[in-house]
Scaffold this motif. Structure first.
Motif, mmCIF file in Angstrom:
data_model
loop_
_atom_site.group_PDB
_atom_site.id
_atom_site.type_symbol
_atom_site.label_atom_id
_atom_site.label_comp_id
_atom_site.label_asym_id
_atom_site.label_seq_id
_atom_site.Cartn_x
_atom_site.Cartn_y
_atom_site.Cartn_z
ATOM 1 N N GLY A 71 1.232 -1.276 -0.141
ATOM 2 C CA GLY A 71 -0.009 0.150 -0.145
ATOM 3 C C GLY A 71 0.679 1.548 0.034
ATOM 4 O O GLY A 71 0.873 2.220 -0.912
ATOM 5 N N LEU A 72 1.936 1.199 0.569
ATOM 6 C CA LEU A 72 2.420 2.597 0.189
ATOM 7 C C LEU A 72 3.271 2.631 -0.475
ATOM 8 O O LEU A 72 3.729 3.830 -1.025
ATOM 9 C CB LEU A 72 3.829 1.923 2.007
ATOM 10 C CG LEU A 72 4.692 3.411 2.228
ATOM 11 C CD1 LEU A 72 3.468 4.687 2.956
ATOM 12 C CD2 LEU A 72 5.855 3.416 3.200
ATOM 13 N N VAL A 73 3.986 1.615 -1.112
ATOM 14 C CA VAL A 73 4.969 1.594 -2.619
ATOM 15 C C VAL A 73 3.723 2.315 -3.721
ATOM 16 O O VAL A 73 4.313 2.990 -4.336
ATOM 17 C CB VAL A 73 4.988 0.684 -3.204
ATOM 18 C CG1 VAL A 73 5.833 0.212 -3.920
ATOM 19 C CG2 VAL A 73 6.506 -0.261 -2.336
ATOM 20 N N ASN A 74 2.282 1.669 -3.498
ATOM 21 C CA ASN A 74 1.619 2.149 -4.823
ATOM 22 C C ASN A 74 0.463 3.269 -3.292
ATOM 23 O O ASN A 74 -0.265 3.326 -4.340
ATOM 24 C CB ASN A 74 0.314 1.409 -4.743
ATOM 25 C CG ASN A 74 1.006 0.220 -5.149
ATOM 26 O OD1 ASN A 74 1.787 0.076 -6.170
ATOM 27 N ND2 ASN A 74 0.196 -1.471 -4.939
ATOM 28 N N VAL A 75 0.973 3.915 -2.749
ATOM 29 C CA VAL A 75 0.266 5.356 -1.912
ATOM 30 C C VAL A 75 -0.325 6.418 -3.208
ATOM 31 O O VAL A 75 -0.825 7.005 -3.086
ATOM 32 C CB VAL A 75 0.784 6.146 -0.661
ATOM 33 C CG1 VAL A 75 1.944 6.862 -1.141
ATOM 34 C CG2 VAL A 75 -0.182 6.732 -0.223
ATOM 35 N N ASP A 76 0.826 6.830 -3.980
ATOM 36 C CA ASP A 76 0.062 7.777 -5.338
ATOM 37 C C ASP A 76 -0.219 7.470 -5.463
ATOM 38 O O ASP A 76 -1.796 8.289 -6.211
ATOM 39 C CB ASP A 76 2.131 8.296 -5.633
ATOM 40 C CG ASP A 76 3.070 8.704 -5.034
ATOM 41 O OD1 ASP A 76 2.847 9.771 -4.467
ATOM 42 O OD2 ASP A 76 3.896 8.375 -5.242
ATOM 43 N N GLU A 77 -0.154 6.397 -6.142
ATOM 44 C CA GLU A 77 -1.655 6.377 -7.087
ATOM 45 C C GLU A 77 -3.240 5.554 -6.737
ATOM 46 O O GLU A 77 -4.302 5.868 -6.922
ATOM 47 C CB GLU A 77 -1.602 5.314 -7.879
ATOM 48 C CG GLU A 77 -0.311 4.662 -8.437
ATOM 49 C CD GLU A 77 1.128 4.466 -7.968
ATOM 50 O OE1 GLU A 77 1.150 4.288 -7.225
ATOM 51 O OE2 GLU A 77 1.546 4.239 -9.262
ATOM 52 N N ILE A 78 -3.021 5.542 -5.098
ATOM 53 C CA ILE A 78 -3.972 5.705 -5.087
ATOM 54 C C ILE A 78 -4.767 6.574 -3.651
ATOM 55 O O ILE A 78 -6.172 6.857 -4.211
ATOM 56 C CB ILE A 78 -3.340 4.223 -3.309
ATOM 57 C CG1 ILE A 78 -3.431 3.067 -3.575
ATOM 58 C CG2 ILE A 78 -5.407 4.669 -1.848
ATOM 59 C CD1 ILE A 78 -2.518 2.216 -2.120
ATOM 60 N N ALA A 79 -3.989 7.955 -3.441
ATOM 61 C CA ALA A 79 -4.230 8.696 -3.481
ATOM 62 C C ALA A 79 -4.879 9.666 -4.745
ATOM 63 O O ALA A 79 -5.956 10.229 -5.201
ATOM 64 C CB ALA A 79 -2.885 9.690 -3.264
ATOM 65 N N ALA A 80 -4.637 9.396 -6.015
ATOM 66 C CA ALA A 80 -5.532 10.032 -7.085
ATOM 67 C C ALA A 80 -6.418 8.950 -7.716
ATOM 68 O O ALA A 80 -6.951 9.233 -8.835
ATOM 69 C CB ALA A 80 -4.195 9.388 -7.799
ATOM 70 N N ALA A 81 -6.352 7.616 -7.169
ATOM 71 C CA ALA A 81 -7.294 7.158 -7.598
ATOM 72 C C ALA A 81 -9.297 7.556 -8.091
ATOM 73 O O ALA A 81 -9.325 6.889 -8.779
ATOM 74 C CB ALA A 81 -7.361 5.299 -7.241
ATOM 75 N N SER A 82 -9.293 8.704 -6.877
ATOM 76 C CA SER A 82 -10.855 8.618 -7.336
ATOM 77 C C SER A 82 -10.834 10.181 -6.273
ATOM 78 O O SER A 82 -10.248 10.848 -5.974
ATOM 79 C CB SER A 82 -11.576 7.510 -6.263
ATOM 80 O OG SER A 82 -13.015 8.346 -6.172
ATOM 81 N N PRO A 83 -12.224 11.233 -7.352
ATOM 82 C CA PRO A 83 -11.884 12.458 -6.206
ATOM 83 C C PRO A 83 -12.923 12.037 -5.280
ATOM 84 O O PRO A 83 -12.787 13.397 -4.938
ATOM 85 C CB PRO A 83 -13.289 13.664 -7.494
ATOM 86 C CG PRO A 83 -13.508 12.312 -8.967
ATOM 87 C CD PRO A 83 -12.591 10.939 -8.556
ATOM 88 N N ARG A 84 -13.212 10.667 -4.764
ATOM 89 C CA ARG A 84 -14.335 11.002 -3.525
ATOM 90 C C ARG A 84 -12.922 10.628 -2.594
ATOM 91 O O ARG A 84 -13.624 11.053 -1.270
ATOM 92 C CB ARG A 84 -14.456 9.942 -3.360
ATOM 93 C CG ARG A 84 -16.112 9.635 -4.593
ATOM 94 C CD ARG A 84 -16.470 8.317 -3.880
ATOM 95 N NE ARG A 84 -17.401 7.839 -5.158
ATOM 96 C CZ ARG A 84 -18.661 7.885 -4.770
ATOM 97 N NH1 ARG A 84 -19.401 8.413 -4.023
ATOM 98 N NH2 ARG A 84 -20.114 6.965 -6.092
ATOM 99 N N VAL A 85 -12.124 10.377 -2.964
ATOM 100 C CA VAL A 85 -10.720 10.520 -1.694
ATOM 101 C C VAL A 85 -10.812 11.416 -0.944
ATOM 102 O O VAL A 85 -10.196 12.603 -1.431
ATOM 103 C CB VAL A 85 -9.331 10.163 -2.273
ATOM 104 C CG1 VAL A 85 -8.340 9.624 -1.320
ATOM 105 C CG2 VAL A 85 -9.952 8.631 -2.887
ATOM 106 N N GLU A 86 -10.325 11.294 0.239
ATOM 107 C CA GLU A 86 -10.312 12.587 1.238
ATOM 108 C C GLU A 86 -9.096 12.456 1.563
ATOM 109 O O GLU A 86 -8.746 13.652 2.514
ATOM 110 C CB GLU A 86 -11.447 12.489 2.224
ATOM 111 C CG GLU A 86 -13.025 12.782 1.193
ATOM 112 C CD GLU A 86 -14.264 13.678 2.165
ATOM 113 O OE1 GLU A 86 -13.796 13.632 3.497
ATOM 114 O OE2 GLU A 86 -15.337 13.667 1.885
ATOM 115 N N THR A 87 -8.676 11.659 2.745
ATOM 116 C CA THR A 87 -8.273 11.470 3.069
ATOM 117 C C THR A 87 -7.125 9.977 2.974
ATOM 118 O O THR A 87 -7.195 9.218 2.593
ATOM 119 C CB THR A 87 -8.184 10.922 5.059
ATOM 120 O OG1 THR A 87 -8.597 10.020 5.110
ATOM 121 C CG2 THR A 87 -9.034 12.734 5.206
ATOM 122 N N ILE A 88 -5.385 10.149 3.610
ATOM 123 C CA ILE A 88 -4.403 8.838 3.083
ATOM 124 C C ILE A 88 -4.048 8.784 4.785
ATOM 125 O O ILE A 88 -3.995 9.401 5.650
ATOM 126 C CB ILE A 88 -3.493 9.242 2.538
ATOM 127 C CG1 ILE A 88 -3.991 9.633 0.943
ATOM 128 C CG2 ILE A 88 -2.498 7.802 2.488
ATOM 129 C CD1 ILE A 88 -4.691 8.684 -0.107
#
Length: 321
Positions: A143-160
């Motif tokens: 998850g940490l290695v992919n955190v940039d893609e996770i953060a950008a995955a949806s306009p719904r994302v509010e927090t990491i």
């Protein structure tokens, strides 16, 4: 056309409440936490999860959560419970729900899958599409290695969110106390993890939230760990016990002195860059030179203070001509 959603809600204190415990769900409504998340994952035994979904729906619909961000943590996508968690909770209480928290996120597709499911439910139920946000919890190395893609995955994302317990286990960290430094390592073992999450969050204008500190009677330890995250720039931290709420709210708010100073910088900069102030790019505020960079830093402190309901105790006065 959907209405824009404020994704930057106050989250200094994020209170975890077991979704299967009505007494705790009742008590949580009266606590001064910025956010409350009703938990269907680790805080619920497997046999209790199906009933807990309906308990959560009841409390979201009938409880008084005024002033709080309302979140439900579902189970992660590798389990058999996730889709039913989301469908039951969102169909039953979607209009009284702000976000779904997704634990153990390992790649962007897991966020996309939740986004698609939420959209289907919103359309089916006639809810506003896109209103319900997503909070993504990082709990292992992938998850940490992919955190940039996770953060950008949806306009719904509010927090990491950093999930320290599972993360420590996933990398074989030699410590059994969640959030504490492992013995034998002379520096901060969490610095890279926290900064990695923070950079991904800020790149995409998201909030960064630190996870729990499990020694709930150790107030000094909680303050130390929370202070570390706050110093880096995190927006808040989980609280597992009512005694931790006040500490989190204090630590992740600016001091009155800093808030007042930030407000003065903003007023002074606005004045000095105006026609009346001489259209200056930089100016002196007392013994301090302020410029555009100062304004940006002051905006951060001012924003945190205003979100915490702070009121200024000083006022800028333009110098006499």
């Amino acid at each position: 056309m959907t209405t824009p959603v404020n994704r930057l809600r106050p989250r200094r204190s994020c209170l975890a409440v077991p979704g299967s415990n009505p007494r705790f769900l009742e008590k949580a409504q009266g606590l001064p936490a910025d956010q409350v998340f009703l938990d269907l994952e680790d805080a619920c035994a497997p046999l209790a999860k199906p009933d807990a979904r309906h308990t959560i729906v009841k409390f979201l619909n009938e409880g008084d959560w005024t002033g709080k961000t309302r979140v439900v943590r579902v189970n992660d996508w590798t389990t058999q419970w996730t889709y039913r968690d989301v469908v039951t909770v969102v169909e039953g209480a979607g209009q009284n729900l702000d976000c779904i928290m997704l634990p153990k996120v390992q790649d962007a597709q897991q966020v996309v899958a939740l986004d698609l499911l939420l959209t289907q439910i919103e359309k089916t139920m006639g809810f506003e599409v896109g209103k319900i946000g997503i909070e993504a919890q990082i709990e292992n190395a992938k998850g940490l290695v992919n955190v940039d893609e996770i953060a950008a995955a949806s306009p719904r994302v509010e927090t990491i969110i950093f999930g320290p317990a599972d993360f420590m286990a996933s990398i074989n960290m030699k410590s059994l106390v969640v959030g504490e430094q492992p013995p034998g390592y002379p520096a901060d073992a969490y610095h890279y993890i926290l900064m990695r999450i923070l950079m991904a969050a800020r790149t995409h204008d998201l909030q960064a939230i630190d996870g729990p500190y499990l020694q709930i009677r150790n107030q000094e330890g909680y303050r130390e760990v929370a202070g570390r995250a706050a110093a880096l720039g995190f927006d808040g931290k989980w609280v597992l016990h009512p005694d931790q709420v006040a500490a989190a709210n204090e630590i992740f708010s600016p001091s009155q002195e800093d808030f007042d100073h930030a407000e003065l910088i903003l007023d002074a900069y606005e004045y000095y860059t105006s026609e009346a102030g001489g259209k200056k790019g930089s100016a002196m505020l007392g013994d301090e030179m302020i410029d555009e960079a100062s304004r940006k830093m002051a905006l951060v402190i001012s924003g945190k203070g205003r979100a915490a309901g702070m009121r200024r105790t000083s006022k800028f006065e333009a110098p006499e001509a």
